[in-house]
Design an enzyme around this catalytic site. Structure first.
Site, short mmCIF file in Angstrom:
data_model
loop_
_atom_site.label_atom_id
_atom_site.label_comp_id
_atom_site.label_asym_id
_atom_site.label_seq_id
_atom_site.Cartn_x
_atom_site.Cartn_y
_atom_site.Cartn_z
N GLY A 175 1.78 4.88 0.62
CA GLY A 175 1.33 5.86 1.61
C GLY A 175 1.02 5.26 2.96
O GLY A 175 0.79 6.00 3.92
N ALA B 299 3.33 2.00 7.87
CA ALA B 299 3.53 0.77 8.64
C ALA B 299 3.66 -0.42 7.73
O ALA B 299 4.49 -1.32 7.95
CB ALA B 299 2.39 0.58 9.63
N SER B 300 2.86 -0.46 6.68
CA SER B 300 2.92 -1.55 5.72
C SER B 300 4.29 -1.60 5.05
O SER B 300 4.90 -2.67 4.92
CB SER B 300 1.81 -1.38 4.66
N ASP C 83 -9.87 7.78 8.44
CA ASP C 83 -9.97 7.13 9.75
C ASP C 83 -8.62 6.93 10.42
O ASP C 83 -8.54 6.35 11.51
CB ASP C 83 -10.75 5.81 9.67
N HIS D 120 -6.10 7.25 4.79
CA HIS D 120 -7.56 7.31 4.93
C HIS D 120 -7.91 8.29 6.04
O HIS D 120 -7.13 8.49 6.97
CB HIS D 120 -8.15 5.94 5.28
N HIS E 97 -4.16 -4.97 -5.38
CA HIS E 97 -4.45 -6.06 -4.44
C HIS E 97 -5.81 -5.89 -3.77
O HIS E 97 -6.44 -6.89 -3.38
CB HIS E 97 -3.34 -6.18 -3.39
N ARG E 98 -6.31 -4.66 -3.68
CA ARG E 98 -7.62 -4.44 -3.09
C ARG E 98 -8.72 -4.35 -4.14
O ARG E 98 -9.89 -4.64 -3.85
CB ARG E 98 -7.61 -3.20 -2.21
N CYS F 267 -9.85 0.13 11.59
CA CYS F 267 -9.75 -0.49 10.26
C CYS F 267 -10.41 -1.85 10.23
O CYS F 267 -10.91 -2.29 9.20
CB CYS F 267 -8.28 -0.64 9.85
N ASN G 295 -12.86 -0.66 4.89
CA ASN G 295 -12.76 -0.41 3.46
C ASN G 295 -13.74 -1.23 2.64
O ASN G 295 -13.78 -1.10 1.42
CB ASN G 295 -11.34 -0.72 2.95
N ALA H 74 0.82 -1.21 0.00
CA ALA H 74 0.00 0.00 0.00
C ALA H 74 0.86 1.27 0.00
O ALA H 74 1.53 1.58 0.99
CB ALA H 74 -0.93 -0.01 1.21
N GLU I 167 -12.92 4.27 -1.28
CA GLU I 167 -12.28 3.45 -0.26
C GLU I 167 -13.22 3.10 0.89
O GLU I 167 -12.79 2.70 1.96
CB GLU I 167 -11.04 4.18 0.28
#
Length: 454
Positions: free
Chosen positions: A29, A32-33, A260, A258, A142-143, A377, A115, A27, A179
């Site tokens: 932006g 953490a990913s 959230d 996002h 992927h999403r 999330c 999402n 992902a 999203e």
């Protein structure tokens, strides 16, 4: 006098962490990913952490639901991209020729059900039905693979047409990049009272952008104004029920992919960081003008918490839950307690402030957090009346017995360790299908996966 259905309760539908949970860093932006890309994941621990959070909230009296993961690896998607032969051959060729595609079709990102869709409760809809629109998630491959199955799952759970309405995902083009509920917040009084819907977008697809014309320059803005407006139209929402606000581009460039991740709302409370909205004052004024119950803004200024701390701790990606006595509980990830600055903000600014938030609960969701998803999330919020809850015939509303069954299911089918090279293992694909086939029986949702439909 506004109509009020006192039987309405908000149900948090959490996504089960899937058997292929891994750290692929897919992902853009999502800091953490990217930071944990390539590490060995623990799918079993991730799934059990999610179930433990659900169980604790159920036991505390909150209505809790469960949503199943997607079918992964998505071998059908690899075949559409030109890989042929047996399933074993497809996985091997993808691993050798395009490992980035293999990682994408193994993503377990559907665990972040914020999402999955945008939901309008029946009390706000002109036809008095709850409305659902699966997010197209077109901003990442992927999403983008998720909406078709998501739509089938939602229809299988909320199948009674008297109570529920389902809309198609928006066209999967950049102009209508959607999203889901991660960029949507419903504010108002009690859950059974009419509410106001705050849609937050990062860019406009057509015409000039709002505000001062600024857009993020480092990371993409995933939500368009046009997508938010289209979902509102699908659900029959009027101008008096909606506010469209642009997310601050500097926040997006700091890793707030996002809304959230920078704001959370519940009832009349909006807990947000100073840098959440490009035009903070106008956003609050528009909400105040539309809400029947006075807005209670809980603002965290930059001086108290930097954007880096907000993104690193996911304070604003917490669950904000209503209690019968009118107070609220904030469910935060363990990373908030570990950050001295953030914990001080929670104690001194939020808990000690003039607002209904009177309790903070800390939960360990580290397997999810390391991939860029906190407590908020992991859940899709659906406000349902007693009649609507009774209309759900699937076994998805959490009970002690269902929790026990799901825990045993995870223990039977999930791996303790999953490294990037394991994604090409055909046995993993076989294990996942076996697990999902059993899960649809446990949840009583029928055939929702491609392999079950033939």
């Amino acid at each position: 006098m506004s109509r009020v259905d006192e039987s309405v309760r908000e149900v948090n539908f959490d996504g089960l962490v899937g058997p292929t949970h891994n750290y692929a860093g897919l992902a853009a932006g999502n800091l953490a990913s990217k930071r944990h890309q390539g590490l060995t994941a623990n799918p079993k621990e991730g799934a059990l952490q999610g179930l433990a959070k659900m169980k604790s909230l159920m036991e505390a009296g909150y209505a809790q639901g469960v949503l199943p993961p997607q079918q992964r690896p998505d071998i059908g998607a690899l075949r559409e991209l030109g890989f042929g032969g047996s399933d074993r051959d497809v996985l091997a060729h993808a691993a050798d020729q395009a490992p980035e595609l293999l990682r994408a079709v193994c993503s377990a990102s559907s665990m972040w059900t914020a999402n999955a869709a945008t939901v309008t409760p029946s009390v706000d809809a002109p036809d008095r039905r709850a409305h659902f629109t699966p997010a197209n998630l077109q901003s990442s491959f992927h999403r983008f693979l998720e909406p078709e199955t998501t739509g089938r799952v939602l229809k299988a759970i909320f199948r009674n047409e008297r109570h529920f309405a389902h809309h198609p995902a928006l066209p999967a083009t950049p102009a209508f990049s959607d999203e889901g509920a991660a960029n949507h917040t419903r504010l108002g009084g009690e859950h059974g009272e009419p509410g106001v819907h705050l849609f937050v977008y990062g860019r406009r697809a057509f015409g000039s952008v709002a505000g001062d014309g600024r857009e993020p320059t480092r990371y993409p803005a995933r939500q368009t104004l046009e997508a938010s407006q289209a979902v509102a139209r699908q659900h029959g929402l009027t101008d008096a029920q909606t506010v469209f606000a642009q997310q601050h581009p500097d926040a997006i460039d700091a890793g707030v992919f996002h809304n959230d991740v920078i704001a959370v709302g519940n009832g009349p409370v909006l807990l947000y960081h100073e840098m959440a909205f490009l035009d903070e004052e106008s956003t609050l004024e528009a909400l105040r003008a539309r809400m029947e119950t006075p807005l209670i803004p809980v603002r965290v200024p930059v001086e108290a918490m930097s954007l880096d701390d907000a993104v690193g701790s996911y304070l604003f990606n917490s669950q904000l839950l209503s209690n019968p006595d009118g107070s609220m509980t904030l469910v935060v990830p363990g990373e908030c307690q570990a950050n001295e600055t953030v914990w001080r903000v929670i104690q001194d600014l939020i808990l000690a402030g003039h607002n209904p938030i009177g309790e903070v609960i800390v939960k360990d969701v580290k397997q999810s957090m390391q991939n860029g998803g906190g407590p908020a999330c992991l859940r899709l919020r659906v406000a349902l009346s007693s009649a609507e809850r009774e209309a759900i015939k699937a076994r998805v509303l959490l009970t002690p017995a269902l929790h026990e069954d799901l825990t045993a299911w995870v223990e039977r089918h999930y791996r303790d360790l999953l490294a990037p090279e394991d994604l090409a293992d055909p046995q993993l694909a076989s294990e996942s299908l076996t697990a999902l086939d059993e899960l649809t029986g446990l949840l009583e949702i029928g055939s929702v996966y491609p392999f079950q439909l033939g």
